[in-house]
Write a protein that holds these residues in place. Sequence first.
Motif, PDB file in Angstrom:
ATOM      1  N   GLU A  16      43.317  40.345  48.561  1.00  0.00           N
ATOM      2  CA  GLU A  16      42.472  39.721  47.550  1.00  0.00           C
ATOM      3  C   GLU A  16      41.005  39.793  47.946  1.00  0.00           C
ATOM      4  N   LEU A  17      40.732  39.556  49.226  1.00  0.00           N
ATOM      5  CA  LEU A  17      39.359  39.610  49.698  1.00  0.00           C
ATOM      6  C   LEU A  17      38.818  41.032  49.612  1.00  0.00           C
ATOM      7  N   ASP A  18      39.671  41.990  49.908  1.00  0.00           N
ATOM      8  CA  ASP A  18      39.282  43.391  49.794  1.00  0.00           C
ATOM      9  C   ASP A  18      38.962  43.743  48.339  1.00  0.00           C
ATOM     10  N   ALA A  19      39.791  43.237  47.415  1.00  0.00           N
ATOM     11  CA  ALA A  19      39.547  43.487  45.996  1.00  0.00           C
ATOM     12  C   ALA A  19      38.241  42.844  45.564  1.00  0.00           C
ATOM     13  N   LEU A  20      37.939  41.671  46.097  1.00  0.00           N
ATOM     14  CA  LEU A  20      36.675  40.993  45.794  1.00  0.00           C
ATOM     15  C   LEU A  20      35.496  41.878  46.180  1.00  0.00           C
ATOM     16  N   VAL A  21      35.522  42.394  47.395  1.00  0.00           N
ATOM     17  CA  VAL A  21      34.407  43.209  47.884  1.00  0.00           C
ATOM     18  C   VAL A  21      34.231  44.457  47.023  1.00  0.00           C
ATOM     19  N   ARG A  22      35.338  45.098  46.696  1.00  0.00           N
ATOM     20  CA  ARG A  22      35.252  46.328  45.907  1.00  0.00           C
ATOM     21  C   ARG A  22      34.694  46.053  44.505  1.00  0.00           C
ATOM     22  N   GLU A  23      35.112  44.937  43.905  1.00  0.00           N
ATOM     23  CA  GLU A  23      34.625  44.618  42.567  1.00  0.00           C
ATOM     24  C   GLU A  23      33.150  44.232  42.601  1.00  0.00           C
ATOM     25  N   VAL A  24      32.746  43.470  43.614  1.00  0.00           N
ATOM     26  CA  VAL A  24      31.337  43.105  43.758  1.00  0.00           C
ATOM     27  C   VAL A  24      30.482  44.354  43.925  1.00  0.00           C
ATOM     28  N   ALA A  25      30.981  45.290  44.717  1.00  0.00           N
ATOM     29  CA  ALA A  25      30.238  46.533  44.919  1.00  0.00           C
ATOM     30  C   ALA A  25      30.179  47.354  43.631  1.00  0.00           C
ATOM     31  N   ARG A  26      31.307  47.399  42.924  1.00  0.00           N
ATOM     32  CA  ARG A  26      31.349  48.179  41.685  1.00  0.00           C
ATOM     33  C   ARG A  26      30.358  47.650  40.662  1.00  0.00           C
ATOM     34  N   GLN A  27      30.237  46.315  40.582  1.00  0.00           N
ATOM     35  CA  GLN A  27      29.327  45.708  39.618  1.00  0.00           C
ATOM     36  C   GLN A  27      27.926  45.457  40.195  1.00  0.00           C
ATOM     37  N   ASP A  28      27.747  45.815  41.477  1.00  0.00           N
ATOM     38  CA  ASP A  28      26.463  45.615  42.154  1.00  0.00           C
ATOM     39  C   ASP A  28      26.014  44.159  42.050  1.00  0.00           C
ATOM     40  N   LEU A  29      26.869  43.262  42.562  1.00  0.00           N
ATOM     41  CA  LEU A  29      26.612  41.825  42.480  1.00  0.00           C
ATOM     42  C   LEU A  29      26.252  41.223  43.833  1.00  0.00           C
ATOM     43  N   TRP A  30      25.796  42.056  44.750  1.00  0.00           N
ATOM     44  CA  TRP A  30      25.530  41.571  46.104  1.00  0.00           C
ATOM     45  C   TRP A  30      24.495  40.446  46.111  1.00  0.00           C
ATOM     46  N   GLU A  31      23.508  40.559  45.264  1.00  0.00           N
ATOM     47  CA  GLU A  31      22.455  39.542  45.250  1.00  0.00           C
ATOM     48  C   GLU A  31      23.015  38.157  44.924  1.00  0.00           C
ATOM     49  N   LEU A  32      24.086  38.134  44.136  1.00  0.00           N
ATOM     50  CA  LEU A  32      24.702  36.866  43.770  1.00  0.00           C
ATOM     51  C   LEU A  32      25.738  36.400  44.785  1.00  0.00           C
ATOM     52  N   VAL A  33      26.419  37.355  45.447  1.00  0.00           N
ATOM     53  CA  VAL A  33      27.520  36.969  46.316  1.00  0.00           C
ATOM     54  C   VAL A  33      27.077  36.674  47.754  1.00  0.00           C
ATOM     55  N   LEU A  34      25.987  37.293  48.216  1.00  0.00           N
ATOM     56  CA  LEU A  34      25.578  37.085  49.604  1.00  0.00           C
ATOM     57  C   LEU A  34      25.218  35.631  49.920  1.00  0.00           C
ATOM     58  N   PRO A  35      24.598  34.871  48.985  1.00  0.00           N
ATOM     59  CA  PRO A  35      24.377  33.454  49.291  1.00  0.00           C
ATOM     60  C   PRO A  35      25.676  32.684  49.541  1.00  0.00           C
TER      61      PRO A  35
END
Length: 366
Positions: free
Chosen positions: A322-341
Amino acid sequence: MSAARRAEVEKTARLVGVDAGGLGFLAGLPGEDVRAFREQAGAALNDGAPEMLDRIAAATKLVPAPVAAAISQKALGPRLAAAVAGRLEAGRAADIIARLPVDFTAESCAHLDPRKIAGIVDRLEEGLVVRIAVALAERRDHLTMGRFVGHLRDGVLGRILERIGDTDVLRAGFYVDQPERLPRILELMDDDRLGSVVRAAAAAGLWEEALAVADAVGGEQRLRIARLTARLDGAELASLVRVTHEAGLWETLLPLVALLGEEDRLAVARLEPLHDPRVLAGAVRAVVATGLWGAFLPLAGALPAEARKAVADAAAGLGDEELDALVREVARQDLWELVLPLVELMDDTGRQRLFDLPAFRDQPAP
């Protein structure tokens, strides 16, 4: 069970004359499959009816419409009259229906072959259609209303909306057989009326029905629903979050929240249920399953500090896959700015698990 699937199961139960609880084997199927099954069952039931109905229908054609109406009412009863109407030419059926008492017709509507509805309704006088719809609402037969509403012209729909209550609108919309007509029905309501319908969802505990309607529309009408819902008071909005959590409806609610402006999103983030770690953990699990990180993370970022920490802890507690899927989806949608906090709020163990994932190592630095 999703709201849309529940509606289809209840429609199927009505069709075959059993309690919806007896159709539990349908609960795990996609709503589209349940609908296909219902339509096939309906066709089999109507096409396989006894030849006696054909003989009655043939005899009905030989007498004047007023006489046929009297026979239908006195000798056949609502169920058999509906079966016979389904075997008549649409114009002839409409002539007979126009001479029947409205209450009798409303009861018969529940048994009419769905494939015949459009042709018959199109030939009925508008005022009669309105009276039948009001009678169905008074009988609380919203399932039958849902079968007919998609076949009605705008003018008739507008007159019906003026005559029925907000909860009737919600319940009939939940059961509508032609969801592609829902956007037009919403267009026929101004913001005052649609806002009243939204408030009725909170007052009557009909959030599942309201969310199902919202899920069936898009564009401007979904945005209207989102904005009008955000205007509810805190207690009403809190009830929506609780129902969403208990019924597992995050997949429907989060896209609505994502449509809100910053001020409305902050109002949602202040809701007490969204500070409950159990609610937030359920939301995170739903987002993992649906990939709705783009809808969820802006809301998560607006939460108070303790609630954001609860979201981070829930994410850190996911399984490796599940955590791996989270990372891949965040990367796909380019949501790092929201997830890194949120990553910064994880404990050392959670962060290390995330950094060790192949999916994380495979991503370019944000």
